[in-house]
Design an enzyme around this catalytic site. Structure first.
Site, PDB file in Angstrom:
ATOM      1  CE  LYS A 228       4.695  -1.829  -0.121  1.00 44.83           C
ATOM      2  NZ  LYS A 228       4.849  -1.426  -1.528  1.00 44.83           N
ATOM      3  NE  ARG A 263       6.528   5.149  -1.058  1.00 46.53           N
ATOM      4  CZ  ARG A 263       5.772   4.678  -0.073  1.00 46.53           C
ATOM      5  NH1 ARG A 263       5.912   3.436   0.347  1.00 46.53           N
ATOM      6  NH2 ARG A 263       4.864   5.448   0.501  1.00 46.53           N
TER       7      ARG A 263
HETATM    8  N1  HH2 Z   1       3.914   1.414  -1.489  1.00 46.87           N
HETATM    9  C1  HH2 Z   1       3.051   2.056  -0.664  1.00 46.87           C
HETATM   10  C2  HH2 Z   1       2.666   3.371  -0.923  1.00 46.87           C
HETATM   11  N2  HH2 Z   1       3.149   4.035  -1.981  1.00 46.87           N
HETATM   12  N3  HH2 Z   1       4.542   4.099  -3.891  1.00 46.87           N
HETATM   13  C3  HH2 Z   1       5.385   3.498  -4.718  1.00 46.87           C
HETATM   14  N4  HH2 Z   1       5.879   4.145  -5.787  1.00 46.87           N
HETATM   15  N5  HH2 Z   1       5.794   2.196  -4.523  1.00 46.87           N
HETATM   16  C4  HH2 Z   1       5.336   1.463  -3.470  1.00 46.87           C
HETATM   17  O1  HH2 Z   1       5.710   0.275  -3.355  1.00 46.87           O
HETATM   18  C5  HH2 Z   1       4.414   2.080  -2.567  1.00 46.87           C
HETATM   19  C6  HH2 Z   1       4.029   3.432  -2.815  1.00 46.87           C
HETATM   20  C7  HH2 Z   1       2.514   1.338   0.535  1.00 46.87           C
HETATM   21  O2  HH2 Z   1       3.343   1.559   1.648  1.00 46.87           O
HETATM   22  P1  HH2 Z   1       3.065   2.635   2.788  1.00 46.87           P
HETATM   23  O3  HH2 Z   1       3.059   4.023   2.246  1.00 46.87           O
HETATM   24  O4  HH2 Z   1       4.032   2.435   3.890  1.00 46.87           O
HETATM   25  O5  HH2 Z   1       1.645   2.241   3.369  1.00 46.87           O
HETATM   26  P2  HH2 Z   1       0.182   2.833   3.225  1.00 46.87           P
HETATM   27  O6  HH2 Z   1      -0.230   2.705   1.793  1.00 46.87           O
HETATM   28  O7  HH2 Z   1      -0.639   1.966   4.155  1.00 46.87           O
HETATM   29  O8  HH2 Z   1       0.205   4.283   3.667  1.00 46.87           O
END
Ligand code: HH2
Length: 282
Positions: A228, A263
């Site tokens: 992040k 995660r």
């Molecule tokens: N962070 C993201 C997405 N989903 N779910 C939970 N429970 N906790 C988190 O910290 C979280 C999440 C954001 O990360 P990512 O999926 O890699 O990115 P994007 O939202 O751009 O797809």
């Protein structure tokens, strides 16, 4: 610090996950625009192959998302989101021995994903939509209840809290209470402070530093810090894919501070770090 009163298991559909050691949730984004892996796995066969590789590398759960919720992102229609995730979930639930989670805040996507075999619903909006609460009460999936300030489009504008830990905790407690009042068993619920979702770097650091205070001890905690922006701000690494070491450090800190699940994008490296941590900590 240990969450002594947290349940030893997390009930997720036909799975009962033991929380004796920290679990690793591997991320599969079937999106063109996710902040770190957007466009890499937006083809279903590539997404499935990546998920299988993460399972091979030691993931305990695979989290499949079809909508980027990165700061500034636009909402995707539930139809488009389901078109992205449902075939991937179907393929994975059919042949993986570990639970598949759907990362969605849309009730239709959650419903169709569970019909396709998803055992966990991971809702970054913390089951704000009453229809999500009704669905949660009518199924037996595991639930991840996350804190987000506002909406992805605007959440990083100028996030403000008087006491970030107290406010995130109050929100998570109130969402868990709503779910339980609707009939959801506590053993199905995991809480997540939502690192980066309407939080400055200072807010993220305070949440991690005081992780044991962010949720009531009865609930297991999930932390998602992987790659992040705050990791980039602290380390000076602009490219999300280059934030591996900082991300693993954040995962280790989280587990040492009591997180039950992390995660992550980089499963093999996180598993290796946790194996060393577990061996040393006994
Ligand atoms: N962070 C993201 C997405 N989903 N779910 C939970 N429970 N906790 C988190 O910290 C979280 C999440 C954001 O990360 P990512 O999926 O890699 O990115 P994007 O939202 O751009 O797809």
């Amino acid at each position: 610090m240990k969450l002594a009163a947290a349940p030893r298991i997390w009930r997720c559909g036909r799975f009962e996950l033991a929380l004796e050691r920290p679990l690793v949730m591997g991320i599969v984004n079937v999106t063109p625009d996710s902040f770190s892996d957007g466009g890499r796995y937006d083809d279903p066969s590539r997404a499935v192959a990546h998920a299988r590789a993460l399972a091979e590398a030691g993931a305990d759960i695979i989290d499949v998302g079809g909508e980027s919720t990165r700061p500034g992102s636009d909402e995707v229609t539930p139809e488009e989101e389901a078109r992205r995730v449902v075939p991937v979930i179907e393929a994975l639930a059919g042949d993986l021995a570990i639970p598949v989670s759907v990362d969605t805040r849309h009730v239709d996507v959650a419903r169709r994903s569970m019909a396709a075999g998803a055992a966990i619903v991971n809702d970054v909006s913390g089951f704000r939509d009453p229809a999500m609460v009704t669905l949660a009460a009518a199924c037996n999936a595991g639930l991840v209840v996350m804190h987000m300030l506002g909406e992805p489009k605007t959440m990083q504008g100028d996030p403000h809290y008087t006491d970030v830990v107290a406010e995130v905790r109050a929100y998570l407690e109130s969402r868990a209470a709503v779910l339980e009042a609707a009939g959801v068993a506590r053993e199905r619920i995991v809480l997540d402070p939502g690192i980066g979702f309407g939080k400055s770097t200072a807010h993220n650091l305070e949440l991690l530093r005081r992780l044991g205070e962010v949720t009531p001890a009865e609930y297991p905690v999930l932390v998602g810090a992987s790659r992040k922006r705050f990791v980039g701000e602290i380390t000076g690494v602009a490219e999300p894919g280059g934030r591996l070491v900082g991300s693993v450090a954040a995962a280790l800190w989280s587990c040492a501070a009591g997180a039950a699940i992390v995660r992550v994008h980089d499963v093999a490296e996180t598993v290796q770090a946790l194996q060393m941590w577990a061996a040393i900590s006994g």
